[in-house]
Design an enzyme around this catalytic site. Structure first.
Site, short mmCIF file in Angstrom:
data_model
loop_
_atom_site.label_atom_id
_atom_site.label_comp_id
_atom_site.label_asym_id
_atom_site.label_seq_id
_atom_site.Cartn_x
_atom_site.Cartn_y
_atom_site.Cartn_z
N TYR A 37 -1.76 3.75 21.00
CA TYR A 37 -2.49 4.70 20.16
C TYR A 37 -2.34 6.12 20.71
O TYR A 37 -2.17 7.08 19.96
CB TYR A 37 -3.96 4.31 20.03
CG TYR A 37 -4.16 2.93 19.44
CD1 TYR A 37 -3.44 2.50 18.32
CD2 TYR A 37 -5.06 2.04 19.99
CE1 TYR A 37 -3.62 1.24 17.79
CE2 TYR A 37 -5.25 0.77 19.45
CZ TYR A 37 -4.52 0.38 18.36
OH TYR A 37 -4.70 -0.88 17.83
N GLU A 89 -11.58 1.35 17.10
CA GLU A 89 -12.12 0.93 18.39
C GLU A 89 -11.12 -0.03 19.01
O GLU A 89 -10.48 -0.81 18.31
CB GLU A 89 -13.46 0.20 18.25
CG GLU A 89 -14.61 1.06 17.80
CD GLU A 89 -14.83 1.03 16.30
OE1 GLU A 89 -15.69 1.78 15.82
OE2 GLU A 89 -14.13 0.27 15.60
#
Length: 161
Positions: A123, A111
């Site tokens: 990411y 998260e």
């Protein structure tokens, strides 16, 4: 603009790193993990925590992973503010991705604050994609989390016998 790559050594976190990692938590997160929480992870057989050490063996970044069956949950990724955008987090992630492949994990997931555009971009560049949101996941300030996952495909051929 090309980011320069900081030379770091990635090693497993041990008790000698706890003070520096706890300090990094306080610098980077509004709800930091305590030194005791980090110390407990050293004894957790399902966890792997890594630190990135500079040339003077100072902790400049760290990351944590918990593995449950064939699933990898990245719990924390933190880099000292003055060392960001120098490939430290990317190098930590690469170790976890190699671990995931080597151990045939189905996926890695994490998260990230919805407003943390740099982390989301990092990411994304490593093959993670947004798969959902957790409403009001974060406190101080209250904010949604973007759930990002990288799935690993090891081929779908199965034997019929």
């Amino acid at each position: 603009m090309e980011e320069k790559r900081m030379h770091v050594r990635i090693v497993p976190m041990n008790g000698d790193h706890l003070d520096e990692v706890a300090e990094l938590e306080r610098i980077c997160f509004s709800t930091p993990w305590s030194r005791n929480m980090l110390a407990e992870e050293l004894d957790n057989l399902l966890s792997a925590f890594l630190v990135a050490l500079d040339d003077e063996d100072k902790v400049v970044g760290y990351a944590g992973l918990q593995v449950v069956l064939d699933e990898g949950y990245i719990t924390n990724v933190a880099v000292r503010p003055e060392c960001r955008r120098q490939g430290v987090a990317s190098q930590l992630l690469e170790v976890f991705m190699n671990f995931a492949r080597g151990n045939h994990l189905a996926f890695l997931t994490l998260e990230v604050r919805a407003s943390n555009y740099d982390a989301i971009a990092l990411y994304g560049s490593r093959g993670f994609r947004s798969v959902g949101r957790r409403k009001n996941y974060y406190e101080h300030p209250k904010e949604d989390a973007v759930i990002m996952t990288k799935e690993f495909d090891y081929g779908t051929e199965t034997a019929d016998h």
